[in-house]
Design a protein around this motif. Structure first.
Motif, PDB file in Angstrom:
ATOM      1  N   TRP A  79       0.950  -1.404  -0.071  1.00 17.49           N
ATOM      2  CA  TRP A  79      -0.013   0.130   0.148  1.00 17.49           C
ATOM      3  C   TRP A  79       0.827   1.401  -0.087  1.00 17.49           C
ATOM      4  O   TRP A  79      -0.134   2.316  -0.380  1.00 17.49           O
ATOM      5  CB  TRP A  79      -0.731  -0.320   1.141  1.00 17.49           C
ATOM      6  CG  TRP A  79      -0.246  -0.199   2.652  1.00 17.49           C
ATOM      7  CD1 TRP A  79      -0.011  -0.993   3.095  1.00 17.49           C
ATOM      8  CD2 TRP A  79       0.912   1.073   3.520  1.00 17.49           C
ATOM      9  NE1 TRP A  79       0.532  -0.775   4.085  1.00 17.49           N
ATOM     10  CE2 TRP A  79       0.737   0.461   4.047  1.00 17.49           C
ATOM     11  CE3 TRP A  79       0.479   2.482   2.719  1.00 17.49           C
ATOM     12  CZ2 TRP A  79       1.028   1.461   5.556  1.00 17.49           C
ATOM     13  CZ3 TRP A  79       1.314   3.171   4.379  1.00 17.49           C
ATOM     14  CH2 TRP A  79       1.527   2.825   4.975  1.00 17.49           C
ATOM     15  N   ALA A  80       1.822   1.562  -0.005  1.00 15.03           N
ATOM     16  CA  ALA A  80       2.842   2.237   0.589  1.00 15.03           C
ATOM     17  C   ALA A  80       2.526   3.282  -0.884  1.00 15.03           C
ATOM     18  O   ALA A  80       3.705   2.234  -2.053  1.00 15.03           O
ATOM     19  CB  ALA A  80       4.621   2.189   0.500  1.00 15.03           C
ATOM     20  N   ALA A  81       2.071   4.209  -1.191  1.00  8.96           N
ATOM     21  CA  ALA A  81       2.714   5.119  -2.259  1.00  8.96           C
ATOM     22  C   ALA A  81       4.088   5.939  -2.755  1.00  8.96           C
ATOM     23  O   ALA A  81       4.276   5.930  -4.312  1.00  8.96           O
ATOM     24  CB  ALA A  81       1.648   5.965  -2.171  1.00  8.96           C
ATOM     25  N   SER A  82       5.126   5.103  -1.647  1.00  8.58           N
ATOM     26  CA  SER A  82       6.301   5.816  -1.900  1.00  8.58           C
ATOM     27  C   SER A  82       7.374   4.985  -1.061  1.00  8.58           C
ATOM     28  O   SER A  82       7.239   5.171  -0.327  1.00  8.58           O
ATOM     29  CB  SER A  82       6.471   7.543  -2.538  1.00  8.58           C
ATOM     30  OG  SER A  82       6.631   7.798  -1.328  1.00  8.58           O
ATOM     31  N   PRO A  83       8.331   5.251  -1.828  1.00 13.59           N
ATOM     32  CA  PRO A  83       9.376   4.494  -0.885  1.00 13.59           C
ATOM     33  C   PRO A  83       9.667   5.318   0.391  1.00 13.59           C
ATOM     34  O   PRO A  83      10.268   4.627   1.136  1.00 13.59           O
ATOM     35  CB  PRO A  83      11.324   4.747  -1.648  1.00 13.59           C
ATOM     36  CG  PRO A  83      10.293   4.999  -3.481  1.00 13.59           C
ATOM     37  CD  PRO A  83       9.249   5.517  -3.182  1.00 13.59           C
ATOM     38  N   ALA A  84       9.764   6.851   0.728  1.00 12.51           N
ATOM     39  CA  ALA A  84       9.624   7.343   1.859  1.00 12.51           C
ATOM     40  C   ALA A  84       8.590   7.037   2.795  1.00 12.51           C
ATOM     41  O   ALA A  84       8.911   7.042   4.001  1.00 12.51           O
ATOM     42  CB  ALA A  84       9.484   8.737   1.738  1.00 12.51           C
ATOM     43  N   GLU A  85       7.437   6.851   2.033  1.00  7.78           N
ATOM     44  CA  GLU A  85       6.382   6.165   3.026  1.00  7.78           C
ATOM     45  C   GLU A  85       6.879   4.999   3.531  1.00  7.78           C
ATOM     46  O   GLU A  85       5.893   4.607   5.015  1.00  7.78           O
ATOM     47  CB  GLU A  85       4.902   6.124   2.261  1.00  7.78           C
ATOM     48  CG  GLU A  85       3.692   5.817   2.710  1.00  7.78           C
ATOM     49  CD  GLU A  85       2.513   6.109   1.766  1.00  7.78           C
ATOM     50  OE1 GLU A  85       1.548   6.378   3.218  1.00  7.78           O
ATOM     51  OE2 GLU A  85       1.816   6.230   0.922  1.00  7.78           O
ATOM     52  N   LEU A  86       7.350   3.888   2.554  1.00 11.77           N
ATOM     53  CA  LEU A  86       7.939   2.403   2.863  1.00 11.77           C
ATOM     54  C   LEU A  86       8.424   2.595   3.914  1.00 11.77           C
ATOM     55  O   LEU A  86       8.067   2.373   5.260  1.00 11.77           O
ATOM     56  CB  LEU A  86       8.379   2.298   1.511  1.00 11.77           C
ATOM     57  CG  LEU A  86       8.440   0.207   2.196  1.00 11.77           C
ATOM     58  CD1 LEU A  86       7.396  -0.099   2.566  1.00 11.77           C
ATOM     59  CD2 LEU A  86       8.891  -0.573   0.606  1.00 11.77           C
ATOM     60  N   ALA A  87       9.823   3.804   3.694  1.00  8.35           N
ATOM     61  CA  ALA A  87      10.758   4.025   5.382  1.00  8.35           C
ATOM     62  C   ALA A  87       9.778   4.256   6.216  1.00  8.35           C
ATOM     63  O   ALA A  87      10.329   3.257   7.335  1.00  8.35           O
ATOM     64  CB  ALA A  87      11.916   4.280   4.329  1.00  8.35           C
ATOM     65  N   ALA A  88       9.238   4.951   6.460  1.00  5.66           N
ATOM     66  CA  ALA A  88       8.428   5.592   7.217  1.00  5.66           C
ATOM     67  C   ALA A  88       7.880   4.900   7.946  1.00  5.66           C
ATOM     68  O   ALA A  88       8.203   3.749   9.018  1.00  5.66           O
ATOM     69  CB  ALA A  88       7.914   7.196   7.551  1.00  5.66           C
ATOM     70  N   GLU A  89       6.808   3.956   7.653  1.00  4.79           N
ATOM     71  CA  GLU A  89       6.039   2.963   8.675  1.00  4.79           C
ATOM     72  C   GLU A  89       7.261   1.768   8.304  1.00  4.79           C
ATOM     73  O   GLU A  89       6.588   0.990   9.869  1.00  4.79           O
ATOM     74  CB  GLU A  89       5.131   2.207   6.837  1.00  4.79           C
ATOM     75  CG  GLU A  89       4.156   0.834   7.493  1.00  4.79           C
ATOM     76  CD  GLU A  89       3.441   1.615   8.633  1.00  4.79           C
ATOM     77  OE1 GLU A  89       2.975   0.446   9.264  1.00  4.79           O
ATOM     78  OE2 GLU A  89       3.408   2.277   8.346  1.00  4.79           O
ATOM     79  N   LEU A  90       8.933   1.296   8.614  1.00  5.53           N
ATOM     80  CA  LEU A  90       8.955   0.264   7.984  1.00  5.53           C
ATOM     81  C   LEU A  90       9.747   1.193   9.876  1.00  5.53           C
ATOM     82  O   LEU A  90      10.702   0.197  10.483  1.00  5.53           O
ATOM     83  CB  LEU A  90       9.599  -0.670   7.825  1.00  5.53           C
ATOM     84  CG  LEU A  90       8.864  -0.666   6.521  1.00  5.53           C
ATOM     85  CD1 LEU A  90       9.728  -1.704   5.214  1.00  5.53           C
ATOM     86  CD2 LEU A  90       8.475  -2.400   6.783  1.00  5.53           C
ATOM     87  N   GLY A  91      10.123   2.225   9.830  1.00  7.03           N
ATOM     88  CA  GLY A  91      10.916   2.879  11.123  1.00  7.03           C
ATOM     89  C   GLY A  91      12.112   2.785  10.406  1.00  7.03           C
ATOM     90  O   GLY A  91      12.682   2.529  11.315  1.00  7.03           O
ATOM     91  N   VAL A  92      12.748   2.572   9.264  1.00  8.10           N
ATOM     92  CA  VAL A  92      14.230   3.060   8.676  1.00  8.10           C
ATOM     93  C   VAL A  92      14.262   4.461   7.745  1.00  8.10           C
ATOM     94  O   VAL A  92      13.425   4.762   7.584  1.00  8.10           O
ATOM     95  CB  VAL A  92      14.410   1.590   8.593  1.00  8.10           C
ATOM     96  CG1 VAL A  92      14.577   0.542   9.145  1.00  8.10           C
ATOM     97  CG2 VAL A  92      13.597   1.348   6.625  1.00  8.10           C
ATOM     98  N   THR A  93      15.683   4.415   7.611  1.00  7.86           N
ATOM     99  CA  THR A  93      15.795   5.354   6.775  1.00  7.86           C
ATOM    100  C   THR A  93      15.528   4.737   5.207  1.00  7.86           C
ATOM    101  O   THR A  93      15.670   3.845   5.179  1.00  7.86           O
ATOM    102  CB  THR A  93      17.584   5.346   7.013  1.00  7.86           C
ATOM    103  OG1 THR A  93      17.936   4.820   7.040  1.00  7.86           O
ATOM    104  CG2 THR A  93      17.501   5.887   8.583  1.00  7.86           C
ATOM    105  N   GLY A  94      16.007   5.838   4.214  1.00  6.05           N
ATOM    106  CA  GLY A  94      16.043   5.567   3.680  1.00  6.05           C
ATOM    107  C   GLY A  94      17.342   4.590   2.751  1.00  6.05           C
ATOM    108  O   GLY A  94      16.482   3.870   1.596  1.00  6.05           O
TER     109      GLY A  94
END
Length: 146
Positions: free
Chosen positions: A108-123
């Motif tokens: 569901w993440a719309a971008s790598p930044a959103e995915l990183a934020a959801e997973l609690g990690v840096t890009g």
């Protein structure tokens, strides 16, 4: 569907580098650093963190430095140092981003930044884990590595 994976992503986020360093008896010192976010000093047996990092950045840097400690790395210069850096990134990324968490959140993440934020990690950690899961040869991994 943002946040739907929140409970799943908590599993990988249970990995606590602060607690691991405490169990290892390795102190963390924060100070101004010119060109890096963190460093392991084997001669002083201390991890040095740059001042002003976010909690996510700090967690990722500490996970990376733990991997240097566990590998017995003494420096990061030259070809040997470059390989040590890549392996520390890879091993930290595997601890910080579980396969199930990654797969669920990327649905569901719309971008790598959103995915990183959801997973609690840096890009950077996200890109390292994604490359690992794709079997990127420069990391020396396989598609089944978890």
């Amino acid at each position: 569907m943002p946040g739907a994976v929140g409970a799943v992503a908590e599993v990988a986020q249970q990995y606590d580098p602060h607690a691991e360093l405490e169990l290892m008896g390795v102190p963390v010192v924060r100070q101004w650093l010119r060109d890096t976010w963190g460093a392991w000093s084997p001669e002083h047996r201390v991890v040095i963190l740059a001042q002003g990092l976010s909690s996510v950045e700090e967690r990722c840097v500490l996970a990376h430095e733990i991997e240097h400690i566990l590998a017995g790395d003494a420096g990061c210069g030259g070809a040997v140092g470059l390989r040590a850096e890549r392996l520390a990134d890879l091993r930290a990324a595997r601890k910080l981003v579980g396969l199930s968490d990654f797969c669920a959140a990327r649905q569901w993440a719309a971008s790598p930044a959103e995915l990183a934020a959801e997973l609690g990690v840096t890009g950077w950690i996200l890109r390292t884990r994604a490359a690992d899961l794709e079997g990127a040869q420069w990391l020396g991994t396989s598609k089944i590595a978890g």
